[in-house]
Scaffold this motif. Structure first.
Motif, mmCIF file in Angstrom:
data_model
loop_
_atom_site.group_PDB
_atom_site.id
_atom_site.type_symbol
_atom_site.label_atom_id
_atom_site.label_comp_id
_atom_site.label_asym_id
_atom_site.label_seq_id
_atom_site.Cartn_x
_atom_site.Cartn_y
_atom_site.Cartn_z
ATOM 1 N N LEU A 1 -44.379 58.840 -24.629
ATOM 2 C CA LEU A 1 -45.328 58.915 -25.973
ATOM 3 C C LEU A 1 -46.734 59.499 -25.312
ATOM 4 N N ALA A 2 -47.439 58.916 -24.342
ATOM 5 C CA ALA A 2 -48.006 59.870 -23.969
ATOM 6 C C ALA A 2 -48.470 61.202 -23.660
ATOM 7 N N LEU A 3 -47.218 61.897 -22.984
ATOM 8 C CA LEU A 3 -46.725 63.410 -22.727
ATOM 9 C C LEU A 3 -47.229 63.731 -24.073
ATOM 10 N N CYS A 4 -45.959 63.274 -24.700
ATOM 11 C CA CYS A 4 -45.914 64.078 -26.108
ATOM 12 C C CYS A 4 -47.783 64.220 -27.109
ATOM 13 N N SER A 5 -48.280 62.381 -27.134
ATOM 14 C CA SER A 5 -49.476 62.875 -27.751
ATOM 15 C C SER A 5 -50.954 63.993 -27.412
ATOM 16 N N ALA B 1 -52.474 67.652 -28.366
ATOM 17 C CA ALA B 1 -53.723 68.387 -28.044
ATOM 18 C C ALA B 1 -53.999 69.415 -27.655
ATOM 19 N N ARG B 2 -53.297 70.363 -27.310
ATOM 20 C CA ARG B 2 -53.541 71.310 -26.518
ATOM 21 C C ARG B 2 -53.179 72.687 -27.513
ATOM 22 N N ASP B 3 -53.737 73.120 -27.278
ATOM 23 C CA ASP B 3 -54.413 75.096 -28.163
ATOM 24 C C ASP B 3 -52.750 75.939 -27.747
ATOM 25 N N ASP B 4 -52.245 75.477 -26.316
ATOM 26 C CA ASP B 4 -51.601 76.686 -25.535
ATOM 27 C C ASP B 4 -50.424 75.944 -25.798
ATOM 28 N N ARG C 1 -47.402 62.242 -38.503
ATOM 29 C CA ARG C 1 -48.456 61.860 -39.806
ATOM 30 C C ARG C 1 -49.807 62.940 -39.267
ATOM 31 N N GLN C 2 -50.178 63.014 -37.922
ATOM 32 C CA GLN C 2 -50.942 63.914 -37.460
ATOM 33 C C GLN C 2 -51.041 65.063 -37.372
ATOM 34 N N HIS C 3 -49.829 65.477 -36.948
ATOM 35 C CA HIS C 3 -49.168 66.992 -36.531
ATOM 36 C C HIS C 3 -48.396 67.954 -36.919
ATOM 37 N N GLY C 4 -47.741 67.004 -37.803
ATOM 38 C CA GLY C 4 -46.461 67.673 -38.950
ATOM 39 C C GLY C 4 -45.552 68.135 -37.942
ATOM 40 N N ARG C 5 -45.379 69.080 -37.802
ATOM 41 C CA ARG C 5 -44.150 70.177 -38.287
ATOM 42 C C ARG C 5 -44.211 70.697 -36.304
ATOM 43 N N ARG C 6 -44.891 70.409 -35.755
ATOM 44 C CA ARG C 6 -45.586 71.013 -34.302
ATOM 45 C C ARG C 6 -44.505 69.720 -33.768
ATOM 46 N N LEU C 7 -44.436 68.618 -34.231
ATOM 47 C CA LEU C 7 -43.674 67.740 -33.473
ATOM 48 C C LEU C 7 -42.187 67.185 -34.096
ATOM 49 N N ILE C 8 -40.986 67.974 -33.693
ATOM 50 C CA ILE C 8 -39.959 67.480 -33.771
ATOM 51 C C ILE C 8 -39.330 65.947 -33.227
ATOM 52 N N ARG C 9 -38.755 65.022 -33.876
ATOM 53 C CA ARG C 9 -37.967 63.873 -33.562
ATOM 54 C C ARG C 9 -36.679 64.233 -33.312
ATOM 55 N N ILE C 10 -35.947 64.303 -32.413
ATOM 56 C CA ILE C 10 -34.598 64.262 -32.460
ATOM 57 C C ILE C 10 -34.095 63.264 -31.534
ATOM 58 N N ASN C 11 -32.981 62.140 -32.415
ATOM 59 C CA ASN C 11 -32.879 60.751 -31.465
ATOM 60 C C ASN C 11 -31.562 61.478 -30.165
ATOM 61 N N CYS C 12 -31.291 61.216 -29.067
ATOM 62 C CA CYS C 12 -30.463 61.545 -28.581
ATOM 63 C C CYS C 12 -30.243 60.615 -26.895
ATOM 64 N N ASP C 13 -29.033 60.174 -27.043
ATOM 65 C CA ASP C 13 -28.603 59.102 -25.866
ATOM 66 C C ASP C 13 -28.255 60.145 -25.128
ATOM 67 N N ALA C 14 -29.265 60.487 -23.866
ATOM 68 C CA ALA C 14 -28.796 61.789 -22.297
ATOM 69 C C ALA C 14 -27.872 61.380 -21.501
ATOM 70 N N GLN D 1 -51.805 62.388 -17.786
ATOM 71 C CA GLN D 1 -52.783 63.580 -17.501
ATOM 72 C C GLN D 1 -52.417 63.863 -15.718
ATOM 73 N N CYS D 2 -52.149 63.013 -15.152
ATOM 74 C CA CYS D 2 -51.292 63.623 -13.885
ATOM 75 C C CYS D 2 -50.399 64.390 -13.958
ATOM 76 N N ILE D 3 -49.514 63.973 -14.770
ATOM 77 C CA ILE D 3 -48.465 64.837 -14.937
ATOM 78 C C ILE D 3 -47.946 66.644 -15.275
ATOM 79 N N LEU D 4 -49.137 66.041 -15.701
ATOM 80 C CA LEU D 4 -49.204 68.233 -17.055
ATOM 81 C C LEU D 4 -50.204 68.568 -15.736
ATOM 82 N N GLU D 5 -51.260 67.643 -14.625
ATOM 83 C CA GLU D 5 -51.685 68.885 -14.057
ATOM 84 C C GLU D 5 -51.067 69.209 -12.684
#
Length: 256
Positions: free
Chosen positions: A24-28, A32-35, A57-70, A229-233
């Protein structure tokens, strides 16, 4: 810092295990990134996650939620069809899938506690689900610079194992590392601009680590936002030349 090495367009990204904790933190942070063009938030309960609902609610269509059991290939096949109908390629896929103590998986302290059900549950979630996710998304990772990263764990390191215990978890993460290493070789042949990474996020205050947090020094127990944050870095700093390698949150390589 760019999200993906040499990527010249806004990224299509996917986070599997997105409904809570590090996912969830990664999604957030991605939203928040322009790229970043869009984020596919994938989990068993993606459409019932309060955290993802708030991001939607905050980001609209930029977030697509998909139920999936991997853990099930039929679900992964459906996921790939869904994404393929929306975009031609993915630039970043992050798997945060992992289980340590949810029954029947358990953190065994000795051989006598081992049983087949625990071993199977650990391997299905920690090893098989991430690599099957990569298998099914593979056609979407063959064009442009792309990174597939999966959360592993330092305890999956064989050479670093000095304390023993946690048989199923250690072994399943070691298996994940080998699967990722092998996949990195195949993917690089087909897309030289690809990167596959195993990442250790450190001990993070999530449901996975909750029973063991009392034994962790406060300065070594990370918030999900810090781990994300560390993962994205790490992803930003490690491109095709590092494909098939294993890194910790502090940018140090982890021995196999």
């Amino acid at each position: 810092m760019t999200l993906i090495t040499n990527l010249a367009v806004a990224a299509n990204t996917l986070v599997c295990g997105a409904s809570e904790g590090i996912g969830l933190a990664l999604c957030s942070q991605l939203l928040a990134r322009d790229d970043v063009r869009q984020v596919f938030a994938v989990s068993r309960q993606a459409n019932h996650s309060a955290g993802l609902e708030a991001l939607a609610r905050q980001h609209g269509r930029r977030l697509i939620r998909i139920n999936c059991d991997a853990r099930y290939e039929k679900s992964l096949e459906k996921l790939t069809r869904h994404i393929g109908a929306t975009c031609e390629c993915l630039h970043l896929v992050i798997s945060t899938l992992g289980v340590l103590h949810d029954a029947p998986a358990r953190a065994e302290k000795k051989l006598a506690q081992l049983d087949l059900a625990s071993l199977q549950a650990s391997f299905v979630t920690n090893s098989f689900a991430p690599i099957l996710l990569l298998k099914h998304l593979f056609p979407l990772l063959l064009h442009q610079p792309t990174t597939f990263a999966a959360l592993s764990a330092r305890v999956g390191s064989i050479s670093d194992n000095r304390l023993g215990g946690w048989y199923s978890y250690r072994a399943s993460k070691a298996a994940l590392n080998q699967l990722l290493r092998t996949a990195s070789i195949e993917l690089k042949r087909l897309n030289p601009a690809s990167t596959v990474l195993a990442l250790h996020p450190g001990t993070t205050a999530t449901r996975l680590s909750q029973p063991f947090q009392a034994n962790v020094p406060p300065d070594k127990l990370f918030a999900p936002a810090f781990a994300a944050q560390c993962i994205l870095e790490l992803i930003a700093r490690h491109g095709p030349a590092h494909s098939g390698t294993f890194w910790a949150w502090d940018h140090q390589p982890v021995a196999w």
